[in-house]
Write a protein that holds these residues in place. Structure first.
Motif, mmCIF file in Angstrom:
data_model
loop_
_atom_site.group_PDB
_atom_site.id
_atom_site.type_symbol
_atom_site.label_atom_id
_atom_site.label_comp_id
_atom_site.label_asym_id
_atom_site.label_seq_id
_atom_site.Cartn_x
_atom_site.Cartn_y
_atom_site.Cartn_z
ATOM 1 N N THR A 156 0.820 -1.219 0.000
ATOM 2 C CA THR A 156 0.000 0.000 0.000
ATOM 3 C C THR A 156 0.849 1.262 0.000
ATOM 4 O O THR A 156 0.323 2.369 0.124
ATOM 5 N N VAL A 216 -1.115 7.472 -2.921
ATOM 6 C CA VAL A 216 -2.582 7.529 -2.951
ATOM 7 C C VAL A 216 -3.069 8.943 -3.240
ATOM 8 O O VAL A 216 -4.194 9.129 -3.716
ATOM 9 N N LEU A 240 -4.506 9.619 -6.497
ATOM 10 C CA LEU A 240 -5.869 9.176 -6.754
ATOM 11 C C LEU A 240 -6.904 10.215 -6.320
ATOM 12 O O LEU A 240 -8.067 10.145 -6.720
ATOM 13 N N ASN A 260 -3.995 5.443 2.917
ATOM 14 C CA ASN A 260 -3.510 4.067 3.081
ATOM 15 C C ASN A 260 -3.196 3.748 4.544
ATOM 16 O O ASN A 260 -2.696 2.665 4.853
ATOM 17 N N LYS A 301 2.013 -3.065 -6.423
ATOM 18 C CA LYS A 301 1.573 -1.692 -6.130
ATOM 19 C C LYS A 301 0.956 -0.990 -7.327
ATOM 20 O O LYS A 301 -0.161 -0.468 -7.228
ATOM 21 N N LYS A 353 -3.019 0.112 -7.665
ATOM 22 C CA LYS A 353 -3.331 1.530 -7.872
ATOM 23 C C LYS A 353 -4.177 1.719 -9.125
ATOM 24 O O LYS A 353 -5.136 2.494 -9.128
ATOM 25 N N SER A 371 -8.006 3.172 -9.275
ATOM 26 C CA SER A 371 -8.302 4.378 -10.064
ATOM 27 C C SER A 371 -9.489 4.151 -10.992
ATOM 28 O O SER A 371 -10.229 5.083 -11.309
#
Length: 398
Positions: free
Chosen positions: A215, A219, A222, A231, A384, A388, A392
């Protein structure tokens, strides 16, 4: 008529045609009710000109009179309608009238080349614009207050609309009552918070640090205007959704060591031989030089290669869960392979025979295999960007 004279005549004719068509275009725009376009064209043609063309002056005068009358009647009709929501449109009309008058003002007094002065009936629009501006801002503010009340009761879309209404007030006033504070309230009420987490459902114990590693990606990339991703759980935030990376399968292959022998062969030139005639004498070319041909030989190198491999396969799903209703909103499959590979090669024979691929491996030594934990953490690193990307893709569902 000489060639230069013909050329000059053609240019003059083209210029005349262009001017006539431009004027006709202004008249046509007026006839078809495209008054603002007609005004823009006429101003462009008249500005800075000493002799003002009659048709452009007339087109400007007519278009201005018609559009001003139309706009004023529209504004009065909207007022008579009695709806507070109309004040935005009314203010837009008065602003448009003001801009139009300011665009014409530098041309005044406008007198055409025949000495006739154009007549423009300007509207005293400043007070009308100010009054409609105040009422438009007040309407937006009051509506935002009502929407915020709904937002405080859990209607996130209403809070976002309140923010939009408050934002519109900046068109009328730089500062207005407690607009900035209310916009922050609307932002808070309208924001969706999403927690990104990992859940292991595979019959394998995850190494320490796996969740932190998988994680550990940006982030914040996003985030959007109304969505914030974390996270790490913040105890002060009530999360709306959770994006869960659920591992369902972790497989580790055995440590594989394979040996193979092969031979690289290459044909090279190694010196030369003379070309002899039937009598065994060296033949000559037309310049009297000895004729020689390259001597080609095959060279060889025997290669011993040791290949090592080990693979960690991780698979599962990224689930988006509504934390209020506990409903599964979306689920997408994920999977990666973390591969350890190593080639170690030695050879005997002529080094010149080795291929480019073999040369890259010559001199390498066998390496210790990574532990299961290390290879799983490598897979977490590779996972990762996959996680992600999957998250998204769910943003439009939130």
């Amino acid at each position: 008529m000489t060639a230069p004279t013909v050329k000059t005549f053609i240019i003059a004719c083209c210029s005349a045609i262009f001017l006539l068509s431009s004027c006709a275009s202004a008249e046509k725009l007026v006839e078809t009710g495209n008054y603002d376009q007609a005004i823009e064209l006429a101003i462009r043609k008249l500005a800075g000109k000493k002799n003002k063309k009659v048709k452009y002056v007339q087109a400007l005068e007519e278009a201005f009179a018609q559009v001003t009358d139309r706009d004023m009647r529209t504004a009065e009709h909207l007022k008579a309608d009695g709806k507070n929501a109309n004040w935005e449109k009314i203010n837009d009309i008065y602003r448009r009238i003001s801009r139009r008058q300011e665009a014409i003002r530098p041309l005044l007094p406008l007198i055409d080349k025949e000495g006739i002065k154009a007549d423009f009936q300007f509207v005293r629009v400043e007070g009308l614009e100010k009054d409609s501006r105040e009422k438009a801002a007040a309407f937006l503010y009051d509506e935002a207050q009502e929407l915020l009340d709904r937002g405080r009761n859990g209607d996130r879309q209403a809070a976002r609309l309140a923010y939009s209404q408050l934002e519109k007030i900046s068109k009328y006033y730089r500062t207005y009552r407690d607009r900035e504070e209310l916009m922050q309230v609307a932002q808070d009420l309208g924001t969706t918070y999403i927690l990104v987490s990992v859940e292991n459902r595979a019959p394998v114990v995850l190494p320490a640090g796996f969740e932190a590693e998988v994680t550990r990606f940006g982030v914040r990339d996003l985030d959007s205007k109304w969505s914030v991703y974390h996270n790490r759980q913040d105890p002060n935030i009530e999360y709306d959704y959770e994006a869960i990376m659920r591992l369902t399968n972790i497989q580790l292959s055995p440590e594989v060591v394979k040996e193979r022998q092969y031979e690289d062969v290459r044909e090279i030139e190694d010196g030369f031989d003379y070309v002899l005639d039937a009598n065994g004498n060296v033949t000559k070319d037309t310049l009297g030089n000895d004729i020689k041909i390259p001597r080609k030989v095959l060279i060889r190198a025997k290669v011993l290669e040791v290949y090592q491999s080990k693979v960690a396969t991780l698979s599962g799903r990224v689930d988006l869960v509504d934390l209020r209703s506990r409903e599964l909103i979306d689920s997408q499959a994920i999977g990666v392979d973390a591969v350890f590979e190593n080639y170690a090669s030695t050879f005997r024979g002529d080094e010149r025979a080795l291929s480019k691929e073999t040369r890259r491996r010559i001199g390498n030594q066998p390496l210790p295999f990574p532990t299961d934990e290390d290879l799983i953490l490598t897979a977490a690193e590779q996972m990762k960007p996959v996680v992600k990307d999957k998250i998204s893709r769910t943003r439009n569902l939130i």
